[in-house]
Design a protein around this motif. Structure first.
Motif, short mmCIF file in Angstrom:
data_model
loop_
_atom_site.label_atom_id
_atom_site.label_comp_id
_atom_site.label_asym_id
_atom_site.label_seq_id
_atom_site.Cartn_x
_atom_site.Cartn_y
_atom_site.Cartn_z
N UNK A 237 0.84 -1.20 0.00
CA UNK A 237 0.00 0.00 0.00
C UNK A 237 0.87 1.25 0.00
N UNK A 238 1.88 1.25 0.86
CA UNK A 238 2.77 2.41 0.95
C UNK A 238 3.51 2.65 -0.35
N UNK A 239 3.88 1.54 -1.01
CA UNK A 239 4.63 1.69 -2.27
C UNK A 239 3.73 2.17 -3.40
N UNK A 240 2.50 1.67 -3.46
CA UNK A 240 1.63 1.97 -4.61
C UNK A 240 0.85 3.28 -4.45
N UNK A 241 0.62 3.71 -3.22
CA UNK A 241 -0.20 4.91 -2.98
C UNK A 241 0.33 6.14 -3.73
N UNK A 242 1.64 6.47 -3.63
CA UNK A 242 2.13 7.65 -4.37
C UNK A 242 1.94 7.50 -5.88
N UNK A 243 2.10 6.28 -6.42
CA UNK A 243 1.94 6.05 -7.86
C UNK A 243 0.50 6.32 -8.29
#
Lengths: 264, 170
Positions: A237-243
């Motif tokens: 979640x943390x990795x994909x949220x900014x994307x």
């Protein structure tokens, strides 16, 4: 400097045999007894009254009962103000609170009372910290009482369909946040951390569904597997949220300008 | 009633002495492992049992003495390190402290220091269970009771700690 397995095993054997000498142990025992004075034997030499079962004695017993009751009332009142490490704290936790709990008949009130006890533990620890009278014994007393509350709630609290109880969870988190590392309570309750709650409150946050590969055969305890899976989900979640947010921004710009042009 | 109080004192003394006989070496080894100094370990063990004795004198019922003693010992070790940290080296030397002498005697043999380093290199969750399992030869159920966690969790931690130790070995 690394250690080889044989050296490790040898060192384990050596350390396992480390012992205090008998002389040292004897000296220690002497010091323990010297450090604490024996209690005066006030009752030695007391002679039983020949009137012990007479009518007069009955009055005497009644008076004794009244005094005991008054003392119990006074102690009970004083114990409510006690903090972990105080003389009356155990009386409060082990006697007064179970007694009060037994006075509640319906399950809802009993649960509410148990949760309020957990809240009380947090207040006590805060008060101790503020007063600066916190030491290892007080911390242990607070920890033991809280752990008992939590264990009790683990079996009786009502959990939602996700297996969570946000109120209990929040109190446990609060307690652990102010307790020293050694005295944090442990629980099998599915604790939700503060970040998750913030995310839930934010309606604009985009949720991300992630598939987690769970092993076909679960050999380890389910709680460990769930904990690992939850950590994986959070990480993804943390990795994909900014994307996702980056991708959504241009789309919002286009739709915003179109809406303005169309006068909507 | 004559001598009733005396009997209670005597019983308490006997109970304390049996706890001391059973656990004094266990607590001493834990303190020795954590501090690497035999004198400090003996002092901390003494303080630990003095607290237990005082608690028993206060007529507090201790349900799980081993768990209680471990908890007190851990706190005393933490307090010891806090105290050491708060005293600067200069102050210690003024008081006659010789760091070289402290290192050589009555410290631990090199192999035990290496063992300690290997266990201390593990994550916190695994350190205690590995110590209790290998050095104290405690069973899963016993460790679970002392740490107040489930036996399953202890098994998992022992297995993982074992794997991590294998990675540390040369």
């Amino acid at each position: 400097m690394k250690i080889r397995e044989e050296e490790f095993n040898k060192a384990v054997n050596k350390l396992s045999q480390a012992r205090l000498s008998n002389d040292r142990k004897d000296a220690m025992l002497k010091q323990f007894y010297a450090a604490t004075k024996p209690k005066p034997d006030g009752e030695a030499g007391m002679i039983k009254s020949p009137w012990s079962f007479s009518f007069i004695a009955a009055h005497r017993y009644a008076s004794v009962c009244a005094v005991v009751l008054m003392m119990f009332g006074g102690t009970a009142y004083a114990s409510t103000q006690s903090l972990p490490g105080d003389l009356l704290y155990n009386f409060k936790v082990e006697v007064m609170e179970p007694l009060t709990l037994s006075a509640y008949w319906d399950e809802d009130s009993r649960e509410q009372y148990k949760v309020s006890r957990l809240q009380e533990r947090i207040k006590e620890l805060q008060a101790l910290r503020e007063s600066g009278h916190i030491d290892s014994e007080a911390s242990y007393a607070s920890y033991a009482a809280t752990q008992k509350n939590v264990t009790d709630l683990e079996t009786s609290a009502v959990f939602d369909k996700d297996g969570q109880n946000h109120e209990v969870s929040a109190f446990i988190n609060s307690y652990n946040s102010i307790a020293e590392e050694e005295f944090r309570v442990k629980t099998v309750i599915n604790l939700d951390d503060g970040d998750d709650q913030e995310e839930n409150k934010d309606a604009t946050t985009t949720s991300v569904e992630v598939e987690v590969d769970l092993p076909d055969k679960v050999e380890e305890p389910v709680e460990e597997v769930i904990k690992e899976a939850t950590n994986t989900v959070k990480k993804v979640e943390e990795e994909t949220q900014p994307l996702i947010e980056e991708t959504l921004e241009p789309v919002e710009e286009v739709t915003g300008s179109l809406t303005e042009e169309l006068g909507l | 009633m004559i001598g009733g109080n005396k009997d209670a004192q005597q019983n308490m003394k006997q109970a304390f002495e049996s706890l001391f006989a059973e656990y004094s070496d266990v607590i001493y080894r834990l303190c020795l492992f954590k501090t690497s100094n035999q004198d400090v370990a003996a002092d901390l063990t003494q303080e630990c049992f003095l607290r237990l004795w005082k608690t028993m004198q206060g007529e507090t019922q201790i349900e799980k003495p081993k768990q209680y003693l471990y908890q007190i010992a851990r706190n005393l070790i933490i307090d010891h390190y806090k105290k050491m940290k708060s005293l600067s080296l200069d102050t210690l030397q003024e008081d006659g402290f010789d760091p070289k002498a402290e290192d050589s005697e009555p410290g631990l043999p090199t192999e035990i220091v290496l063992l300690r380093n290997a266990i201390e290199a593990l994550e916190e969750d695994y350190r205690e269970v590995v110590y209790m399992r290998y050095i104290e030869d405690m069973g899963v159920q016993e460790i679970a009771e002392v740490l107040n966690v489930s036996p399953n969790l202890v098994s998992v931690r022992i297995n993982r700690g074992k794997k991590k130790l294998q990675e540390i070995f040369q």
